[in-house]
Design a protein around this motif. Structure first.
Motif: not given
Length: 585
Positions: A249, A160, A246, A241, A239, A261, A284-285, A162, A281
């Protein structure tokens, strides 16, 4: 009661056309559809039918039936003395027809009500057994041990981060270095990428296979790949980005046991991912992955070549992001930091060869960090629960096949499973993992299953495969304990939002805000507040547009996590504390 096919023809003729002698069928008569329509219309006031009436398949050629605007009666050479009484009981009016015609009972009502030109009935759900208490469940011996026990433990790893942080390139580089991508395929990707002026995307295209993803240069769906380490068979979940994807994801990465990450170390890009110049992101992720229950995290600080493998830049990224990760609930001991350059294959599968990096970093490369992750916990002591991530069809798996991670319990070939929320039973035809056939799969395994004995319309993404005696709960309203994220607009009662639970996505509305919670003690600090603002915790009640398969978080974590999204952003994360209403299947 007997009737003939000729009588059916006579039945739908008008009163003036009716005659005693039976004539052969004529093609200028009303069509079968007209007959059914007229029969239903004429009998809309008659609901009760003689239980002993024969089905329409057993109609004999001995008599004839007559119908006008208000009556359906039968004329036969052998009259039944009790037929007049039956006609009166059904509300028939004998005054409009001849006396001898009144001596027959209407028998077509029930048949007409059930007559259908379609091959199968609609909206008919299977009758499932009454749910048995989960406390009575005991795992069978085959679930605990088997001939495939020596196979490597499976690890579901989400990648995961951005958009444009280099996730797909990292995955492609890793797979190529481990021999999972052939030289022929890699040469083809390089050639096609150069032809489209995107030479640097060659490794990314190992994961981004669709034409649209390649044209746009962004990952849109979760790509799945496999590779082996010394301790694990890793399922790689690449996933998307971009903020527009999202939801994809969430659906894919909710299967993860651990995560990588990926952050871009280059100046400006890292700050963009952190949301300094907008909503990024990276944050957020990181929050979403923690909400999935992921505790072990590898932070891959990518594109270190763009900052000359600067130790100071790496330390800056670590300090800024580390502070946020701790606020999300990650423990410092569960976070691994790996500086690397995916494009240059530095510190990816072997230790760094560039002296600018090796001069100050002596930790694990990415592959070693993955192999060093703590083994995930598996639970085979509970009944089978397999949330359906995707519904597919293939030559090997058959016309009806599903993909997903076994959350609890175990499953084997030729066993029966209950498909929820449809309530239909199916038989497991085949089980595959990384294109290899298995006899059985246990909790934690990410597999594809071919089903038989079920119509495809009953199998949908977001559904759940269950043990036939222990079905999952199905609900259309929920009580949630949520944590509001960094939002700018308060959450009010009546808010329409998108609710994500495992692979299910459904429109929902906020019905009540029951109480605010003190984040330190977890106790209610205010009753029925008017609104919720950033970083507040609360108990809320939501109404769903349709029913979903769900469990209380205390009973099964994988099916008890919820994510609330509105206007393209995640506004809150939470867990299911109570299922107020269960839909009977």
């Amino acid at each position: 009661m007997q009737a003939s096919l000729d009588a059916l023809h006579e039945t739908y003729m008008t009163h003036k056309q009716r005659r005693v002698n039976i004539v052969p069928f004529k093609f200028d008569t009303p069509s079968p559809d007209d007959m059914v329509s007229a029969g239903l219309k004429s009998f809309k006031h008659v609901r009760k039918v003689n239980a002993e009436a024969p089905s329409i398949d057993s109609v004999d050629i001995a008599g004839k039936k007559v119908m006008d605007d208000h009556d359906l009666v039968t004329q036969d050479a052998h009259t039944d003395p009790s037929s007049s009484a039956k006609l009166d009981e059904l509300g028939g009016n004998g005054s409009s027809v001849d006396v001898h015609i009144q001596n027959k009972t209407p028998v077509l009502d029930d048949e007409l009500q059930h007559l259908s030109l379609e091959g199968k009935p609609k909206n008919i759900k299977a009758k499932i057994k009454k749910p048995v208490s989960v406390s009575q469940y005991k795992a069978e011996p085959w679930m605990l041990q088997g001939e495939d026990q020596k196979m490597p433990r499976q690890l579901n790893l989400a990648i995961v981060g951005h958009v444009d942080s280099g996730k797909s390139t990292l995955c492609g580089r890793l797979l190529h270095a481990l021999g999972r991508i052939s030289k022929k395929q890699m040469h083809k990707n390089e050639k096609e990428a150069k032809e489209k002026g995107k030479g640097s995307f060659a490794y990314a295209w190992a994961m981004d296979e669709s034409a649209e993803e390649r044209a746009r240069g962004v990952t849109m769906t979760v790509g799945v790949a496999y590779f082996d380490t010394e301790n694990y068979q890793v399922v790689l979940l690449d996933s998307p980005g971009h903020k527009d994807f999202v939801p994809n994801m969430i659906s894919g990465a909710t299967q993860s046991d651990a995560a990588v990450l990926v952050v871009d170390a280059s100046v400006g890009s890292f700050e963009s991912g952190m949301g300094v110049n907008g909503i990024g992101q990276t944050k957020e992720h990181a929050q979403l992955i923690r909400s999935f229950g992921v505790e072990n995290l590898i932070v891959a600080v990518n594109k270190m070549d763009s900052v000359e493998y600067s130790k100071e830049r790496f330390s800056f990224v670590k300090s800024q992001l580390g502070m946020y990760l701790r606020s999300c609930g990650y423990k410092e001991s569960a976070i691994s930091w790996v500086p690397l350059s995916a494009m240059n294959n530095e510190n990816l599968v072997t230790v760094a060869s560039d002296t600018r990096l090796s001069s100050w970093y002596d930790g694990n490369c990415l592959l070693k960090a993955i192999d060093s992750l703590a083994p995930p916990r598996r639970d085979v002591s509970k009944p089978l629960r397999l949330p359906i991530c995707d519904v597919v069809s293939s030559h090997m798996l058959g016309q009806v096949a599903v993909c997903g991670k076994v959350a609890t319990g175990a499953i084997r070939s030729d066993s029966k499973v209950l498909v929820m929320p449809s309530g239909e039973l199916a038989t497991v035809r085949i089980i595959e993992r990384d294109s290899s056939r298995l006899n059985l799969a246990r909790a934690g395994d990410n597999i594809a299953i071919g089903l038989q004995g079920i119509d495809p319309i009953h199998v949908t993404s977001g559904g759940v495969l269950c043990h036939p005696d222990y079905p999952v709960s199905v609900a259309s309203s929920l009580e949630l304990k949520i944590l509001v994220l960094d939002i700018t607009v308060p959450i009010l009662v009546g808010l329409q939002f998108e609710l994500h639970i495992h692979h299910a996505k459904v429109s929902a509305s906020l019905v009540k805000i029951l109480s605010l919670l003190d984040q330190k003690t977890g106790k209610a600090s205010a009753k029925k507040p008017r609104m919720l603002t950033a970083r507040q915790a609360a108990i809320i009640e939501v109404k769903l547009e349709r029913e979903v398969c769900v469990e209380e978080f205390s009973a099964l974590k994988a099916l008890g996590r919820a994510f609330l999204r509105s206007q393209g952003i995640t506004v809150a994360v939470g867990v299911v504390t109570r299922v107020p209403e269960q839909v009977q299947v």
